[in-house]
Design a protein around this motif. Structure first.
Motif, mmCIF file in Angstrom:
data_model
loop_
_atom_site.group_PDB
_atom_site.id
_atom_site.type_symbol
_atom_site.label_atom_id
_atom_site.label_comp_id
_atom_site.label_asym_id
_atom_site.label_seq_id
_atom_site.Cartn_x
_atom_site.Cartn_y
_atom_site.Cartn_z
ATOM 1 N N VAL A 255 0.824 -1.092 -0.008
ATOM 2 C CA VAL A 255 0.026 -0.159 -0.063
ATOM 3 C C VAL A 255 0.898 1.096 -0.131
ATOM 4 O O VAL A 255 0.658 2.012 -0.667
ATOM 5 N N LEU A 256 1.821 1.232 0.756
ATOM 6 C CA LEU A 256 2.928 2.212 0.900
ATOM 7 C C LEU A 256 3.746 2.645 -0.411
ATOM 8 O O LEU A 256 3.635 3.774 -0.816
ATOM 9 N N GLU A 257 4.025 1.599 -1.167
ATOM 10 C CA GLU A 257 4.613 1.491 -2.523
ATOM 11 C C GLU A 257 3.686 2.027 -3.330
ATOM 12 O O GLU A 257 4.046 3.085 -4.363
ATOM 13 N N ASP A 258 2.537 1.415 -3.530
ATOM 14 C CA ASP A 258 1.447 2.099 -4.281
ATOM 15 C C ASP A 258 1.144 3.628 -4.084
ATOM 16 O O ASP A 258 1.156 4.554 -5.137
ATOM 17 N N TRP A 259 1.149 4.246 -2.873
ATOM 18 C CA TRP A 259 1.137 5.472 -2.768
ATOM 19 C C TRP A 259 2.234 6.322 -3.096
ATOM 20 O O TRP A 259 2.138 7.541 -3.737
ATOM 21 N N LEU A 260 3.630 5.957 -2.747
ATOM 22 C CA LEU A 260 4.527 6.617 -3.239
ATOM 23 C C LEU A 260 4.622 6.793 -4.722
ATOM 24 O O LEU A 260 5.066 7.920 -5.511
ATOM 25 N N ASP A 261 4.289 5.460 -5.455
ATOM 26 C CA ASP A 261 4.371 5.567 -6.935
ATOM 27 C C ASP A 261 3.498 6.767 -7.729
ATOM 28 O O ASP A 261 3.737 7.213 -8.908
ATOM 29 N N ASN A 262 2.483 7.072 -7.000
ATOM 30 C CA ASN A 262 1.588 7.977 -7.452
ATOM 31 C C ASN A 262 2.249 9.734 -7.336
ATOM 32 O O ASN A 262 1.448 10.624 -7.254
ATOM 33 N N GLN A 263 3.375 9.938 -6.610
ATOM 34 C CA GLN A 263 3.740 11.244 -6.224
ATOM 35 C C GLN A 263 4.781 11.613 -7.263
ATOM 36 O O GLN A 263 5.454 10.790 -7.674
ATOM 37 N N PRO A 264 4.783 13.003 -7.250
ATOM 38 C CA PRO A 264 5.874 13.461 -8.029
ATOM 39 C C PRO A 264 7.369 13.073 -7.514
ATOM 40 O O PRO A 264 7.582 12.979 -6.349
ATOM 41 N N PRO A 265 8.341 13.132 -8.324
ATOM 42 C CA PRO A 265 9.728 13.131 -8.008
ATOM 43 C C PRO A 265 10.148 14.040 -7.067
ATOM 44 O O PRO A 265 10.021 15.010 -7.047
ATOM 45 N N ARG A 266 10.831 13.429 -5.842
ATOM 46 C CA ARG A 266 11.345 14.284 -4.916
ATOM 47 C C ARG A 266 10.596 15.273 -4.323
ATOM 48 O O ARG A 266 10.898 16.414 -3.621
ATOM 49 N N SER A 267 9.322 14.818 -4.022
ATOM 50 C CA SER A 267 8.148 15.583 -3.527
ATOM 51 C C SER A 267 7.715 15.163 -1.977
ATOM 52 O O SER A 267 7.093 16.101 -1.330
ATOM 53 N N PHE B 54 4.021 13.992 2.460
ATOM 54 C CA PHE B 54 4.797 13.366 3.704
ATOM 55 C C PHE B 54 4.245 11.969 3.833
ATOM 56 O O PHE B 54 3.085 11.561 3.824
ATOM 57 N N VAL B 55 5.426 11.132 4.467
ATOM 58 C CA VAL B 55 5.114 9.768 5.003
ATOM 59 C C VAL B 55 5.615 9.801 6.174
ATOM 60 O O VAL B 55 6.767 9.906 6.449
ATOM 61 N N TRP B 56 4.728 9.724 7.440
ATOM 62 C CA TRP B 56 5.017 9.844 8.762
ATOM 63 C C TRP B 56 4.817 8.416 9.564
ATOM 64 O O TRP B 56 3.764 8.129 9.618
#
Length: 256
Positions: free
Chosen positions: A48-60, A91-93
């Motif tokens: 789930v975490l990987e899928d969320w990160l995959d949808n974010q812009p680079p270095r954001s 963010f990921v906290w």
């Protein structure tokens, strides 16, 4: 890379006073019993975490994690949450209590966040209440900053992945590591000065540091420096690199 050692810089170096939790002091004392029998020293320096990160812009995305030996008070958690929300940065906290020495004592703590916080930051931020794969997150293309307690392993992982650090040391050697990262390598920002460690870090301080690292020209320059250093460190571990040669030499020594 050359590291400056001017007298004025050394004056800013945090003192090595004892400031570690009792469990860490006990672990160090246990390990020191065996120093005289060593032959040498070796230094390291979910879907789930990987899928969320995959949808974010680079270095954001700012990754926020304080290791397994840090505990925040309820007031600190509330201030932190408000600061992250007000920064309007992704963010990921990782929000979890320090590991217990005895897993069979005590109960897992549930952190209270501002009412409606997770709903309001949905799509912008993600709160992880269990263990998270730190190295994989730091290596992800969407990760552009790391707010950390500056344990040595966390510093090395962030440096290797070319991710700048918002340094918030808590105890032990962490103030020295934070000094090294921010004042000498210049690949990070200090969240809270060590001499003010007894003061509550307000939401406004969190907001300003996050914005500076993730959404300012100064932050962009720090990120560029971190990426360049990371590339050099990774190259040193490849065939023919300095770190690879040193490790090969160590292995040859202990297996001769």
């Amino acid at each position: 890379m050359p590291i400056p050692l001017e007298e004025e810089l050394l004056k800013k170096l945090p003192s090595l006073e004892a400031d570690a939790p009792e469990e860490i002091n006990k672990l160090v004392a246990f390990q020191l019993q065996y120093r005289d029998i060593r032959a040498g020293d070796l230094y390291n320096s979910n879907k789930v975490l990987e899928d969320w990160l995959d949808n974010q812009p680079p270095r954001s995305v700012l990754f926020v994690s304080f290791g397994s030996s840090t505990t925040f008070s309820d007031k600190e958690v509330m201030e932190f949450a408000m600061g992250l929300e007000r920064s309007k940065q992704k963010f990921v906290w990782v929000l979890r209590d320090a590991d217990r020495g005895d897993i069979f004592t005590g109960e897992d703590r549930t952190f209270e966040l501002p009412e409606g916080f997770e709903e309001r930051v949905k799509g912008i931020g993600l709160v992880v209440r269990e263990w998270a794969p730190q190295l994989e997150i730091l290596d992800h293309s969407s990760t552009g900053g790391f707010m950390s307690h500056c344990g040595w392993n966390s510093c090395i992982e962030s440096i290797t992945m070319g991710v700048p650090i918002a340094a918030w040391p808590m105890h032990s050697e962490q103030p020295i590591n934070a000094f090294f990262v921010t004042e000498m390598l210049k690949i990070g920002l200090i969240v809270r000065k060590w001499e003010r460690r007894e003061e509550l870090v307000s939401a406004s301080i969190i907001e300003n540091v996050v914005r500076k690292l993730m959404a300012s020209e100064e932050g962009d320059e720090i990120r560029k420096s971190a990426e360049e250093l990371g590339a050099a460190v990774r190259q040193s571990t490849e065939k023919g690199g300095a770190s690879k040669l040193e490790l090969d030499s160590f292995i040859a020594h202990i297996t001769r």
